[in-house]
Design a protein around this motif. Structure first.
Motif, short mmCIF file in Angstrom:
data_model
loop_
_atom_site.label_atom_id
_atom_site.label_comp_id
_atom_site.label_asym_id
_atom_site.label_seq_id
_atom_site.Cartn_x
_atom_site.Cartn_y
_atom_site.Cartn_z
N SER A 402 9.59 -33.33 -15.88
CA SER A 402 9.44 -33.18 -14.40
C SER A 402 8.33 -32.27 -14.23
O SER A 402 7.73 -32.55 -13.07
N SER A 406 4.68 -32.86 -12.12
CA SER A 406 4.69 -32.31 -10.78
C SER A 406 3.20 -31.68 -10.89
O SER A 406 2.63 -31.81 -9.74
N GLU A 482 3.05 -23.38 -11.77
CA GLU A 482 2.87 -24.04 -10.46
C GLU A 482 2.03 -23.22 -9.63
O GLU A 482 0.92 -23.58 -9.03
#
Length: 512
Positions: A402, A406, A482
């Motif tokens: 995941s 992402s 991120e």
């Protein structure tokens, strides 16, 4: 007859003088090796003659004694061994022929980051002083992708058991090999312990697979762009590398026609990387079947690098090549490094898929022999292997996938809106490739120049795809946190806006 003591003494004195006179005419370093059909019967110092005039075989030799070998009573000149006069130790041809293409590119770059901006390495293979130029991606560098607690506990239990402090068999413990066989087996491609060789990481698995299939002068087919280690290993062994093209416009599918055109009688294997490093692509079942048909038509085995086979984004599937093959023998290379996020534990394996017994016993025995060149994979990790494979929760894998998906979407979406860049959305692994329209960036000669200046101005390092022999692209590793990915994309945007120039045709379109 009796001799007096004086007579005996005079006799031996005369004999000694005679020996000295004869010896003075010899080269004291000469030796005669007496041989017959059954071998050597000792080395005896002899009175080898100093040959003058015609000498042996009519060749005059003046003032120099000659070493001879007597074979069945016939004298032959032997090569004189000379003593080295000075130290001269040189690296082997294998060492000289070993080249890391990534390092060859990066070492030539002037990588001086902007001191006002912290460095962001989107090229990582290992951390260090601009040391991100090794072969394989390391998902652990930033600390945001730790392995699961169950994996760590399995290692602790193996250590505490005190059972795995010694050497394991070169091919691995039988119990550990059976655990891998059970984990990787499927009805279409069943495995037993005898089909598994444990190795020191997937890189050694690839090394052994190439070594057992290829001889110097053979050639192998390698994807372009592709993992640099294939060429490094092959060239060092005297094996020629032929690059078959991957097609960016088709999500990096193989150019099958090009692949087939490269095969000849010296092609000893086709390397297929799925999912791909550096592209992040995942081949469909149908495409894999087409590759297998090419290999089948030409009776060429496949080396399947499937280390990323479990790093596939939702919506995609990644069947093993062996599960689709009816006749092509396959050596599949894998390991713990990527799925379990422990590349430093150095646990890999080779799976031998040979349902029609094409490899037979010779390839299997060859792998066993080659594995004996070192002492195999880490014993402690082998001791933990069964628990790692069977007890790691699915939620751990899901979380990793995941995150990678992402981050890939963030990177793709951000860079897609930057004029002059053409990112290609991956379907798995840890990488994303970005094309550069250099006609819009006249300040740069090539992808190496582009990425070098990106470091200088924005302290963002992306690996130029020339390192993969695929110019005018660069590779991004999507394992960074991120917020770091967003910051890096922002800096890349600023960099491109500064250097982007519309083509003359674009300018005319704007005027109209």
């Amino acid at each position: 007859m009796y001799f007096s003591l004086l007579e005996i003494s005079l006799y031996f004195a005369a004999l000694t003088i005679l020996v000295i006179l004869i010896s003075s005419r010899m080269d004291s370093k000469s030796y005669l090796v007496q041989m017959n059909g059954n071998g050597v019967h000792g080395k005896i110092p002899v009175n080898a003659k100093s040959l003058n005039g015609t000498g042996v075989n009519g060749k005059g030799v003046h003032g120099h004694a000659i070493h001879h070998v007597s074979v069945n009573g016939t004298l032959y000149p032997a090569k004189v061994k000379s003593r080295r006069q000075r130290w001269e130790v040189k690296p082997s041809e294998m060492a000289n022929n070993t080249l890391n293409p990534i390092r060859a590119i990066v070492d030539g770059m002037k990588l001086t980051p902007n001191p006002d901006k912290p460095m962001i390495a989107l090229s990582i293979a290992s951390a260090g002083r601009l040391g991100w130029y090794l072969f394989a991606g390391d998902p652990t560098v930033f600390g945001n992708l730790p392995t699961d607690g169950s994996v760590l506990q399995a290692m602790k239990d193996a250590i505490d058991s005190q059972k795995y402090n010694g050497y394991a068999p070169s091919v691995g413990y039988l119990k550990s090999r059976q655990a891998v066989a059970n984990f990787c087996s499927c009805p279409e491609a069943p495995l037993e312990a005898e089909d598994v060789i444990l190795t020191s990481g997937c890189s050694q698995a690839i090394d052994l697979a190439i070594s057992v299939l290829c001889n110097p002068g053979d050639n192998i087919l390698v994807p372009c762009p592709g993992f640099s280690l294939y060429k490094t290993l092959a060239v060092s062994m005297g094996i020629k590398v032929k690059l078959y093209n991957l097609l960016p416009e088709k999500s990096w599918e193989v150019d099958l026609q090009h692949m087939e055109s490269l095969i000849d009688e010296r092609t000893s294997c086709i390397i297929v990387t799925n999912p791909s490093n550096p592209c992040g692509s995942v081949f469909t079942k149908e495409h894999l079947q087409k590759i297998l048909k090419v290999a089948s038509r030409h009776c060429v085995p496949i080396l399947a690098d499937e280390i990323y086979s479990d790093m596939v984004f939702p919506g995609c599937s990644c069947p093993s090549m062996a599960s689709l093959s009816s006749d092509v023998p396959i050596l599949s290379c894998g390991g713990l490094a990527k799925r379990w996020l422990v590349p430093g534990w150095r646990m890999g394996w080779i799976l031998i898929h040979d349902r029609n017994n094409v490899f037979g016993s010779e390839i299997r025995q060859g792998l066993v022999k080659l594995s004996q060149r070192i002492l195999g994979a880490c014993s402690i990790v082998q001791g933990a292997l069964e628990s790692i494979l069977n007890n790691t929760p699915q939620s751990f894998y899901n979380k990793t996938i995941s995150f990678l998906k992402s981050n890939s979407e963030i990177c793709f979406n951000e860079l897609s809106t930057i004029p002059g860049l053409n990112p290609i959305m991956p379907s798995g692994a840890m990488y994303l490739m970005v094309g550069i329209d250099l006609e819009h960036f006249p300040d740069f000669k090539n992808d190496v120049d582009f990425t070098e200046r990106l470091v200088t101005e924005q302290s963002v390092f992306c690996l130029p795809a020339s390192a993969f022999e695929y110019p005018n692209f660069f590779r991004i590793v999507v394992t960074v946190p991120e917020e770091m990915m967003l910051e890096a994309c922002s800096r890349i945007r600023e960099f491109c806006q500064r250097h982007y120039r519309p083509c003359s045709r674009d300018s005319n379109d704007l005027d109209q």
